[in-house]
Design a protein around this motif. Structure first.
Motif, PDB file in Angstrom:
ATOM      1  N   UNK A  69      73.100 -40.015  72.079  1.00  0.00           N
ATOM      2  CA  UNK A  69      74.231 -40.859  71.680  1.00  0.00           C
ATOM      3  C   UNK A  69      74.956 -40.268  70.475  1.00  0.00           C
ATOM      4  N   UNK A  70      74.210 -39.742  69.523  1.00  0.00           N
ATOM      5  CA  UNK A  70      74.831 -39.151  68.331  1.00  0.00           C
ATOM      6  C   UNK A  70      75.624 -37.891  68.671  1.00  0.00           C
ATOM      7  N   UNK A  71      75.121 -37.128  69.626  1.00  0.00           N
ATOM      8  CA  UNK A  71      75.853 -35.928  70.042  1.00  0.00           C
ATOM      9  C   UNK A  71      77.218 -36.311  70.614  1.00  0.00           C
ATOM     10  N   UNK A  72      77.247 -37.327  71.464  1.00  0.00           N
ATOM     11  CA  UNK A  72      78.518 -37.775  72.042  1.00  0.00           C
ATOM     12  C   UNK A  72      79.395 -38.435  70.991  1.00  0.00           C
ATOM     13  N   UNK A  78      83.156 -41.232  66.771  1.00  0.00           N
ATOM     14  CA  UNK A  78      82.584 -42.568  66.846  1.00  0.00           C
ATOM     15  C   UNK A  78      81.563 -42.743  65.723  1.00  0.00           C
ATOM     16  N   UNK A  79      81.637 -43.871  65.022  1.00  0.00           N
ATOM     17  CA  UNK A  79      80.616 -44.230  64.051  1.00  0.00           C
ATOM     18  C   UNK A  79      79.507 -44.945  64.809  1.00  0.00           C
ATOM     19  N   UNK A  80      78.320 -44.342  64.857  1.00  0.00           N
ATOM     20  CA  UNK A  80      77.203 -44.884  65.621  1.00  0.00           C
ATOM     21  C   UNK A  80      76.118 -45.394  64.681  1.00  0.00           C
ATOM     22  N   UNK A  81      75.741 -46.647  64.849  1.00  0.00           N
ATOM     23  CA  UNK A  81      74.599 -47.211  64.131  1.00  0.00           C
ATOM     24  C   UNK A  81      73.440 -47.361  65.102  1.00  0.00           C
ATOM     25  N   UNK A  82      72.257 -46.923  64.660  1.00  0.00           N
ATOM     26  CA  UNK A  82      71.029 -47.040  65.456  1.00  0.00           C
ATOM     27  C   UNK A  82      70.129 -48.033  64.740  1.00  0.00           C
ATOM     28  N   UNK A  83      70.092 -49.264  65.214  1.00  0.00           N
ATOM     29  CA  UNK A  83      69.352 -50.325  64.531  1.00  0.00           C
ATOM     30  C   UNK A  83      68.596 -51.164  65.544  1.00  0.00           C
ATOM     31  N   UNK A  84      67.436 -51.677  65.121  1.00  0.00           N
ATOM     32  CA  UNK A  84      66.640 -52.493  66.025  1.00  0.00           C
ATOM     33  C   UNK A  84      65.289 -52.803  65.426  1.00  0.00           C
ATOM     34  N   UNK A 290      71.716 -41.652  76.459  1.00  0.00           N
ATOM     35  CA  UNK A 290      72.450 -41.936  75.232  1.00  0.00           C
ATOM     36  C   UNK A 290      73.803 -41.262  75.204  1.00  0.00           C
ATOM     37  N   UNK A 291      73.848 -40.026  75.640  1.00  0.00           N
ATOM     38  CA  UNK A 291      75.090 -39.248  75.641  1.00  0.00           C
ATOM     39  C   UNK A 291      76.134 -39.900  76.549  1.00  0.00           C
ATOM     40  N   UNK A 292      75.712 -40.234  77.753  1.00  0.00           N
ATOM     41  CA  UNK A 292      76.658 -40.809  78.717  1.00  0.00           C
ATOM     42  C   UNK A 292      77.049 -42.241  78.361  1.00  0.00           C
ATOM     43  N   UNK A 293      76.152 -42.969  77.702  1.00  0.00           N
ATOM     44  CA  UNK A 293      76.463 -44.356  77.327  1.00  0.00           C
ATOM     45  C   UNK A 293      77.640 -44.413  76.360  1.00  0.00           C
ATOM     46  N   UNK A 294      77.670 -43.496  75.391  1.00  0.00           N
ATOM     47  CA  UNK A 294      78.775 -43.473  74.425  1.00  0.00           C
ATOM     48  C   UNK A 294      80.087 -43.149  75.132  1.00  0.00           C
ATOM     49  N   UNK A 295      80.066 -42.153  75.989  1.00  0.00           N
ATOM     50  CA  UNK A 295      81.289 -41.789  76.727  1.00  0.00           C
ATOM     51  C   UNK A 295      81.747 -42.914  77.648  1.00  0.00           C
ATOM     52  N   UNK A 296      80.791 -43.601  78.248  1.00  0.00           N
ATOM     53  CA  UNK A 296      81.119 -44.715  79.120  1.00  0.00           C
ATOM     54  C   UNK A 296      81.756 -45.861  78.328  1.00  0.00           C
TER      55      UNK A 296
END
Length: 334
Positions: A69-72, A78-84, A290-296
């Protein structure tokens, strides 16, 4: 004379007032320009703000999803937050989604959870105009806009067929699953059971839950071996189950007499395959998810048409398959 001094006093006062105001404005400007550039830079640098909510924050599998996801995200501004949750916990997971929605992020990517609690929340989030994509595990009954990840039923079915082939259709099998209640774990077990049910020589003699914990998986494997000495094969349906089973098998029972089918290709799983303790594992593509999810998500925001269900590739890996290509895939190299 007095009037001159009065005029002079007024002039001096006015000049002092102007100077004071100028200084105040100058320092006020300095303060503002030292506080705002960070926000301005973020607004200028990032086009969208997405949140990725994993099942478990430091799980190695989900770290690969994050890496993709970060690569995409970097490629698309895109500002990506990874939280959980630190550990798998449905309440913490739901709270994270609620907080993300309250922050009015542009999109949420999350693992799908049980319908009873998860679906109503996702529906509310989508109805508020925030798109949601499920990753790794679907929530097909919700209003999520798309799913990308493994076909979990098929992956379990594939594991069952591989076990039949590797054991010549004769095995007493114990299943250790990450959760009795999570959709993807249920689907993997169901697929496996359907694959072996017509084989007269394959018998499922026990099924236990690990709570996505290697220690718990090891405890359950030990208990199974004590209660069911007839067991000749294990199937672990989460990434840590096979590792926990392998630890127990190496410690308490000859690995030559037990077959282990794991899930995912974490480094420890690969090491156990090399040693011959684990005979096979189901390999997913978390980086790709993760990569495709961001693009999607970007496509959805831009109004482009996307597939509502995208299944990433799944395969069985054995010792003979451990090549440089698989190692690069393990490390998330594109």
């Amino acid at each position: 004379m007095g009037s001159r001094w009065s005029v002079l006093a007024y002039v001096v006062g006015a000049v002092c007032f102007v100077i004071s105001c100028s200084i105040a404005v100058f320092y006020g400007y300095k303060v503002l320009t030292h506080q705002l550039p960070i926000e301005n830079k973020v607004q200028a640098k990032y086009q969208y703000h997405f949140v990725l909510v994993p099942e478990e924050l430091d799980n190695e599998y989900w770290r690969l999803v994050e890496k993709g996801a970060r690569a995409a995200a970097m490629q698309n501004h895109v500002l990506l937050e990874y939280v959980g949750p630190e550990q798998a916990n449905i309440d913490d997971h739901l709270k994270t989604i609620q907080m993300s929605a309250a922050s009015k992020v542009d999109g949420i990517m999350t693992q799908g959870l049980s319908d009873q609690q998860f679906t109503p929340l996702i529906n509310r989030v989508v109805e508020k105009g925030i798109p949601v994509i499920t990753v790794d595990t679907d929530a097909a009954n919700s209003k999520r806009l798309a799913y990308i990840g493994t076909d979990n039923y098929f992956s379990g079915y594939m594991a069952g067929k591989a076990l039949i082939a590797d054991t010549n259709g004769k095995a007493n099998v114990a299943i250790i699953t990450g959760s009795f209640y999570k959709n993807h774990q249920q689907q993997r077990v169901k697929g496996f059971e359907d694959a072996v049910k017509s084989e007269p020589g394959i018998h499922i003699v026990a099924e236990e839950e690990s709570n996505i914990s290697r220690v718990r998986a090891a405890e359950k494997a030990y208990q199974i071996l004590q209660s069911h000495p007839e067991v000749t094969a294990f199937f672990g349906t989460s990434a840590l189950d096979g590792i926990g089973i392998a630890e127990v098998v190496e410690k308490y029972k000859s690995k030559d007499h037990l077959y282990i089918m794991g899930f995912d290709n974490l480094p420890e799983t690969i090491a156990y395959i090399r040693k011959g303790t684990i005979q096979a594992t189901v390999v997913q593509q978390p980086f790709q998810m993760g990569y495709d999810a961001v693009n999607m998500m970007i496509d959805i925001i831009k109004g482009r048409e996307v597939q509502t269900v995208v299944h990433t590739n799944t395969r069985i890996m054995r010792a003979k398959d451990l090549t440089k290509l698989q190692q690069e895939d393990l490390e998330g190299v594109r």
